[in-house]
Design a protein around this motif. Sequence first.
Motif, mmCIF file in Angstrom:
data_model
loop_
_atom_site.group_PDB
_atom_site.id
_atom_site.type_symbol
_atom_site.label_atom_id
_atom_site.label_comp_id
_atom_site.label_asym_id
_atom_site.label_seq_id
_atom_site.Cartn_x
_atom_site.Cartn_y
_atom_site.Cartn_z
ATOM 1 N N VAL A 180 -56.378 72.021 86.897
ATOM 2 C CA VAL A 180 -57.268 72.873 87.681
ATOM 3 C C VAL A 180 -57.762 74.061 86.855
ATOM 4 N N LEU A 181 -57.159 74.279 85.702
ATOM 5 C CA LEU A 181 -57.642 75.336 84.807
ATOM 6 C C LEU A 181 -59.062 75.037 84.319
ATOM 7 N N GLU A 182 -59.435 73.753 84.371
ATOM 8 C CA GLU A 182 -60.754 73.348 83.920
ATOM 9 C C GLU A 182 -61.820 73.512 85.000
ATOM 10 N N THR A 183 -61.408 73.938 86.200
ATOM 11 C CA THR A 183 -62.345 74.067 87.312
ATOM 12 C C THR A 183 -62.716 75.539 87.540
ATOM 13 N N SER B 209 -63.135 76.102 93.210
ATOM 14 C CA SER B 209 -62.417 74.824 93.195
ATOM 15 C C SER B 209 -60.914 75.045 93.076
ATOM 16 N N LYS B 210 -60.495 75.965 92.213
ATOM 17 C CA LYS B 210 -59.064 76.278 92.086
ATOM 18 C C LYS B 210 -58.499 76.717 93.436
ATOM 19 N N THR B 211 -59.221 77.600 94.096
ATOM 20 C CA THR B 211 -58.767 78.109 95.390
ATOM 21 C C THR B 211 -58.613 76.981 96.394
ATOM 22 N N ASN B 212 -59.573 76.068 96.425
ATOM 23 C CA ASN B 212 -59.512 74.949 97.357
ATOM 24 C C ASN B 212 -58.319 74.041 97.070
ATOM 25 N N ASN C 191 -48.712 72.548 88.028
ATOM 26 C CA ASN C 191 -48.231 71.533 88.969
ATOM 27 C C ASN C 191 -49.280 71.083 89.970
ATOM 28 N N ILE C 192 -50.486 71.621 89.853
ATOM 29 C CA ILE C 192 -51.594 71.219 90.724
ATOM 30 C C ILE C 192 -52.720 70.698 89.852
ATOM 31 N N MET C 193 -53.170 69.468 90.115
ATOM 32 C CA MET C 193 -54.217 68.863 89.301
ATOM 33 C C MET C 193 -55.324 68.301 90.177
ATOM 34 N N SER C 194 -56.469 68.138 89.565
ATOM 35 C CA SER C 194 -57.623 67.579 90.252
ATOM 36 C C SER C 194 -57.735 66.102 89.911
#
Length: 293
Positions: A101-104, A108-111, A197-200
């Motif tokens: 999510v660092l790439e978003t 988008s990160k918030t969502n 630990n959170i990915m898209s």
Amino acid sequence: MSNSLPFTISNRFRLQREIFTGQSLAPKGVYFDTKTRTLVFAKIILNSDSGKSEIGYHRLLYKYAKQIKNSNVLIPRPIGIYKTDVGPVYLSQYFPKAKSVLETNIKSKTNHYLRVLKFLARVSKKKVSDSKSVKLNFKPGYYIVSTLPYYLLRNLISYPNRAGAFAKAYLGLIKYLPTWASLDSDFACHGDVNVTNIMSLGSKTLLLDFSQCCNSHKYYDLSQALNSSWMQPGFQSLLSSRIAKIFSLNLFDLRLLNSFVVYNLLQRLSVRYPRFKQSKFYLDRLNKLSALL
């Protein structure tokens, strides 16, 4: 024998690459399953008791994720435990197309963060704590109260020139301790909500690493999520306002949440960070939020 990669699971699995991201110290990597022709994630179980808890919670969350209709959060499918030359290894599904999510962007990160937090809230309503097959970590409010002096001492030793800031935080938290001790602690908590630990994954959000999962109060993950959103200007303020709205937090709830954000900062600062920028952010944030207690 040292616990390290590469390790041989069986002739069925072949090492593709090691993984060095995440907070866990356990060696981990991606293997190719020659039987199913798919990639799997492998992680050495360093501690038997914590390993059982992690695997148990992973299986529970996977089970409930399958039961929740229209869930936009994915949990990797647990595969099982295999014996290796370095000890037991836990295997689970691997998603090669998942992206950090660092790439978003900030929105988008918030969502993605909010999806995870809402998913855990829905899981809590399914009474995860009623499971008789798995012993889950339990961190009630009174346990958290008991750890406060320890973190204060660690911080005073690590940052002696910031003693005034830590004393201010500690004194500000005292009035919240009776409320902490009486909080319901039957919420399903991931325990380590952060960008590693959170990915898209396409239109879905992938949640990983269940080593810190526990049953605790509803502010446990919310405070961690807020403190892990430090890396990009504007991210934290947007996430904070959305959390307040989605979880219908009133003024008292917001003050209580802030007290746990301060507590979580004390936790984080008790571990010295190699990046000065990160520790400085937490120290400055501690000083700012302590004034609001």
